[in-house]
Motif scaffolding. Structure first.
Motif, PDB file in Angstrom:
ATOM      1  N   HIS A 193     131.995 177.796  23.541  1.00 39.21           N
ATOM      2  CA  HIS A 193     132.092 176.320  23.432  1.00 39.21           C
ATOM      3  C   HIS A 193     131.325 175.760  22.074  1.00 39.21           C
ATOM      4  O   HIS A 193     131.825 174.964  21.348  1.00 39.21           O
ATOM      5  CB  HIS A 193     131.411 175.691  24.677  1.00 39.21           C
ATOM      6  CG  HIS A 193     131.514 174.285  24.774  1.00 39.21           C
ATOM      7  ND1 HIS A 193     132.781 173.672  25.129  1.00 39.21           N
ATOM      8  CD2 HIS A 193     130.746 173.325  24.194  1.00 39.21           C
ATOM      9  CE1 HIS A 193     132.625 172.263  25.198  1.00 39.21           C
ATOM     10  NE2 HIS A 193     131.456 172.006  24.735  1.00 39.21           N
ATOM     11  N   ARG A 194     130.195 176.340  21.797  1.00 42.09           N
ATOM     12  CA  ARG A 194     129.277 175.612  20.881  1.00 42.09           C
ATOM     13  C   ARG A 194     129.784 176.203  19.097  1.00 42.09           C
ATOM     14  O   ARG A 194     129.878 175.355  18.531  1.00 42.09           O
ATOM     15  CB  ARG A 194     127.826 176.390  20.924  1.00 42.09           C
ATOM     16  CG  ARG A 194     126.912 175.963  19.703  1.00 42.09           C
ATOM     17  CD  ARG A 194     125.732 176.414  20.092  1.00 42.09           C
ATOM     18  NE  ARG A 194     124.538 176.308  18.885  1.00 42.09           N
ATOM     19  CZ  ARG A 194     124.063 175.119  18.732  1.00 42.09           C
ATOM     20  NH1 ARG A 194     123.962 174.138  19.735  1.00 42.09           N
ATOM     21  NH2 ARG A 194     123.387 175.070  17.794  1.00 42.09           N
TER      22      ARG A 194
ATOM     23  N   VAL B  93     130.849 176.687  31.888  1.00 39.46           N
ATOM     24  CA  VAL B  93     129.834 176.616  30.641  1.00 39.46           C
ATOM     25  C   VAL B  93     128.333 176.809  30.599  1.00 39.46           C
ATOM     26  O   VAL B  93     127.802 177.499  29.967  1.00 39.46           O
ATOM     27  CB  VAL B  93     130.257 175.547  29.506  1.00 39.46           C
ATOM     28  CG1 VAL B  93     129.389 175.453  28.307  1.00 39.46           C
ATOM     29  CG2 VAL B  93     131.734 175.748  29.278  1.00 39.46           C
TER      30      VAL B  93
ATOM     31  N   LEU C 239     130.674 182.059  27.594  1.00 40.00           N
ATOM     32  CA  LEU C 239     131.610 180.697  27.475  1.00 40.00           C
ATOM     33  C   LEU C 239     130.632 179.612  26.806  1.00 40.00           C
ATOM     34  O   LEU C 239     131.314 178.676  25.981  1.00 40.00           O
ATOM     35  CB  LEU C 239     131.847 180.243  28.742  1.00 40.00           C
ATOM     36  CG  LEU C 239     132.866 181.103  29.635  1.00 40.00           C
ATOM     37  CD1 LEU C 239     133.169 180.255  30.899  1.00 40.00           C
ATOM     38  CD2 LEU C 239     134.186 181.032  28.885  1.00 40.00           C
TER      39      LEU C 239
ATOM     40  N   ASN D  36     133.123 176.627  18.734  1.00 38.91           N
ATOM     41  CA  ASN D  36     134.307 175.787  18.446  1.00 38.91           C
ATOM     42  C   ASN D  36     133.765 174.370  18.213  1.00 38.91           C
ATOM     43  O   ASN D  36     134.347 173.726  17.299  1.00 38.91           O
ATOM     44  CB  ASN D  36     135.180 175.586  19.558  1.00 38.91           C
ATOM     45  CG  ASN D  36     136.584 174.930  19.343  1.00 38.91           C
ATOM     46  OD1 ASN D  36     137.467 175.581  18.677  1.00 38.91           O
ATOM     47  ND2 ASN D  36     136.547 173.665  19.873  1.00 38.91           N
ATOM     48  N   TYR D  37     132.779 173.765  18.927  1.00 42.17           N
ATOM     49  CA  TYR D  37     132.355 172.407  18.565  1.00 42.17           C
ATOM     50  C   TYR D  37     131.958 172.285  17.077  1.00 42.17           C
ATOM     51  O   TYR D  37     132.195 171.362  16.348  1.00 42.17           O
ATOM     52  CB  TYR D  37     131.046 171.991  19.425  1.00 42.17           C
ATOM     53  CG  TYR D  37     130.462 170.785  19.121  1.00 42.17           C
ATOM     54  CD1 TYR D  37     131.198 169.733  19.629  1.00 42.17           C
ATOM     55  CD2 TYR D  37     129.314 170.539  18.394  1.00 42.17           C
ATOM     56  CE1 TYR D  37     130.528 168.381  19.527  1.00 42.17           C
ATOM     57  CE2 TYR D  37     128.823 169.461  18.117  1.00 42.17           C
ATOM     58  CZ  TYR D  37     129.456 168.285  18.470  1.00 42.17           C
ATOM     59  OH  TYR D  37     128.950 166.941  18.130  1.00 42.17           O
TER      60      TYR D  37
ATOM     61  N   ILE E 263     134.972 174.043  31.684  1.00 42.51           N
ATOM     62  CA  ILE E 263     133.744 173.106  31.308  1.00 42.51           C
ATOM     63  C   ILE E 263     132.580 173.172  32.301  1.00 42.51           C
ATOM     64  O   ILE E 263     131.216 173.164  32.395  1.00 42.51           O
ATOM     65  CB  ILE E 263     134.060 171.632  30.955  1.00 42.51           C
ATOM     66  CG1 ILE E 263     132.987 171.177  30.269  1.00 42.51           C
ATOM     67  CG2 ILE E 263     134.194 170.832  32.290  1.00 42.51           C
ATOM     68  CD1 ILE E 263     132.892 171.648  28.647  1.00 42.51           C
TER      69      ILE E 263
ATOM     70  N   TRP F 295     140.587 172.551  30.524  1.00 38.15           N
ATOM     71  CA  TRP F 295     139.349 172.074  30.125  1.00 38.15           C
ATOM     72  C   TRP F 295     138.485 171.743  31.330  1.00 38.15           C
ATOM     73  O   TRP F 295     137.339 172.079  31.333  1.00 38.15           O
ATOM     74  CB  TRP F 295     139.445 170.720  29.505  1.00 38.15           C
ATOM     75  CG  TRP F 295     138.093 170.250  28.692  1.00 38.15           C
ATOM     76  CD1 TRP F 295     137.355 170.672  27.660  1.00 38.15           C
ATOM     77  CD2 TRP F 295     137.547 169.199  29.612  1.00 38.15           C
ATOM     78  NE1 TRP F 295     136.378 169.943  27.599  1.00 38.15           N
ATOM     79  CE2 TRP F 295     136.244 169.132  28.753  1.00 38.15           C
ATOM     80  CE3 TRP F 295     137.647 168.544  30.691  1.00 38.15           C
ATOM     81  CZ2 TRP F 295     135.265 167.989  29.164  1.00 38.15           C
ATOM     82  CZ3 TRP F 295     136.735 167.316  31.132  1.00 38.15           C
ATOM     83  CH2 TRP F 295     135.649 167.226  30.126  1.00 38.15           C
TER      84      TRP F 295
ATOM     85  N   LEU G  16     140.613 176.824  23.057  1.00 41.34           N
ATOM     86  CA  LEU G  16     140.046 175.805  22.179  1.00 41.34           C
ATOM     87  C   LEU G  16     140.727 176.077  20.845  1.00 41.34           C
ATOM     88  O   LEU G  16     140.623 175.036  19.916  1.00 41.34           O
ATOM     89  CB  LEU G  16     138.509 176.122  22.103  1.00 41.34           C
ATOM     90  CG  LEU G  16     137.959 175.872  23.417  1.00 41.34           C
ATOM     91  CD1 LEU G  16     136.241 176.210  23.410  1.00 41.34           C
ATOM     92  CD2 LEU G  16     138.040 174.379  23.719  1.00 41.34           C
TER      93      LEU G  16
ATOM     94  N   TYR H  35     139.454 181.206  27.185  1.00 42.11           N
ATOM     95  CA  TYR H  35     138.867 179.834  26.604  1.00 42.11           C
ATOM     96  C   TYR H  35     138.731 179.970  25.098  1.00 42.11           C
ATOM     97  O   TYR H  35     139.179 178.859  24.732  1.00 42.11           O
ATOM     98  CB  TYR H  35     137.296 179.818  27.411  1.00 42.11           C
ATOM     99  CG  TYR H  35     136.605 178.608  27.163  1.00 42.11           C
ATOM    100  CD1 TYR H  35     137.238 177.335  27.184  1.00 42.11           C
ATOM    101  CD2 TYR H  35     135.399 178.577  26.585  1.00 42.11           C
ATOM    102  CE1 TYR H  35     136.729 176.366  27.061  1.00 42.11           C
ATOM    103  CE2 TYR H  35     134.748 177.232  26.499  1.00 42.11           C
ATOM    104  CZ  TYR H  35     135.485 176.006  26.923  1.00 42.11           C
ATOM    105  OH  TYR H  35     134.674 175.011  26.542  1.00 42.11           O
ATOM    106  N   ARG H  36     138.451 181.046  24.724  1.00 43.80           N
ATOM    107  CA  ARG H  36     138.577 181.088  23.258  1.00 43.80           C
ATOM    108  C   ARG H  36     139.926 180.588  22.517  1.00 43.80           C
ATOM    109  O   ARG H  36     139.800 179.716  21.581  1.00 43.80           O
ATOM    110  CB  ARG H  36     138.176 182.553  22.489  1.00 43.80           C
ATOM    111  CG  ARG H  36     137.862 182.382  21.088  1.00 43.80           C
ATOM    112  CD  ARG H  36     137.587 183.872  20.508  1.00 43.80           C
ATOM    113  NE  ARG H  36     136.273 184.297  21.077  1.00 43.80           N
ATOM    114  CZ  ARG H  36     135.751 185.114  22.139  1.00 43.80           C
ATOM    115  NH1 ARG H  36     136.895 185.724  22.860  1.00 43.80           N
ATOM    116  NH2 ARG H  36     134.659 185.350  22.598  1.00 43.80           N
TER     117      ARG H  36
END
Length: 211
Positions: free
Chosen positions: A129-130, A119, A125, A132-133, A116, A112, A69, A65-66
Motif C-alpha cells: 500500500h505504501r 492493511v 499488505l 503504491n501510494y 484496506i 479496495w 493497485l 493487492y499489488r
C-alpha cells in the motif's frame, strides 16, 4: 461462477490468471470467504498447481493487492500518456481517468474495501500500500511541477508535495463517490468537479485545453 477451461500456458500467463481469479473471488466473497479451492476452480487449475506459484493464500492475496493497485495506477498513466507532451492536458487526463470508469467502479471499490481492512494488520499488505501510494504521489508531483513550470512558476519541493497530497485526497474522495453511486451523477460532472478543484489549488490555472 464460471470455470475456466484449463489450457497449457506460460508461467507468467498462468500466474496472471491465478491473480485475476483471486481478485474475482475476493470481490464476490471477501478476504475470508475467498478460498484456494474457489480460486483454483475459477482459474481452471488444481489446488496442487497453485502451490507451484504461491506458498499459500496469504501470498496470493498479497499478489492480488499489488496487481489491483498497479492496474488502477497503470490505467491512469496510460490515459495520461495519450495526451502527448502538454503538461496541462496530461494532468487533466490523469485526474479524469482516476475519477471515471474503469478505475471508479463498484468492483474496484469492493476489492479496495476488502483489502484496506487488512492493511493495518498485515505487514506485507501495508508495504504494498505504501509503495503504491508513494508511486502515485510521485506521478502527481511530476505533473504539478510540469504545469507550474509551464506557467513560469518555479515551485519549491514542499509546495509541489503539498499540492500532490491535496490532489490525491480529492481524487480519493471523488473516486469513492463515483464507485458507490455512479447512478446519481450524469456523465461528466464528477470529473468537472475534480478539475474545478484542482484548478483552484493551482491558483486558477486552467487544465481544460481546447483541441
Amino acid at each position: 461462477m464460471t470455470r475456466r477451461t484449463f489450457q497449457r500456458a506460460g508461467e507468467a500467463e498462468r500466474r496472471k490468471d491465478l491473480i485475476a481469479a483471486t481478485l474475482d473471488s475476493i470481490s464476490d466473497y471477501g478476504l475470508e470467504g475467498a478460498t484456494v479451492r474457489d480460486i483454483a476452480a475459477r482459474a481452471g487449475v488444481t489446488g496442487g498447481l497453485i502451490r507451484h506459484y504461491f506458498a499459500g493464500k496469504d501470498e496470493m492475496v498479497q499478489a492480488a493487492y499489488r496487481e489491483m493497485l498497479a492496474g488502477m495506477t497503470g490505467t491512469a498513466v496510460d490515459a495520461m500518456a495519450e495526451a502527448g507532451d502538454d503538461p496541462r492536458q496530461r494532468l487533466h487526463d490523469f485526474i479524469v481517468a482516476n475519477v471515471s470508469p474503469p478505475i471508479a467502479d463498484p468492483k474496484a471499490l469492493s476489492l479496495w474495501a476488502a483489502f484496506i481492512g487488512r492493511v493495518r494488520s498485515d505487514e506485507e499488505l501495508a508495504r504494498i500500500h505504501r509503495e503504491n501510494y508513494l508511486v502515485f504521489i510521485g506521478i502527481l508531483e511530476d505533473l504539478v511541477q510540469a504545469v507550474l513550470t509551464q506557467h513560469h512558476h518555479k515551485p519549491v519541493f514542499n509546495e509541489v508535495r503539498h499540492l500532490a497530497v491535496a490532489i490525491n485526497g480529492l481524487i480519493d474522495g471523488l473516486w469513492l463517490e463515483n464507485s458507490l453511486a455512479s447512478d446519481l451523477f450524469d456523465e461528466g460532472p464528477l470529473s468537472d468537479i475534480a478539475l474545478d478543484a484542482v484548478e483552484a489549488m493551482l491558483g486558477g490555472l486552467s487544465l481544460r485545453n481546447r483541441r
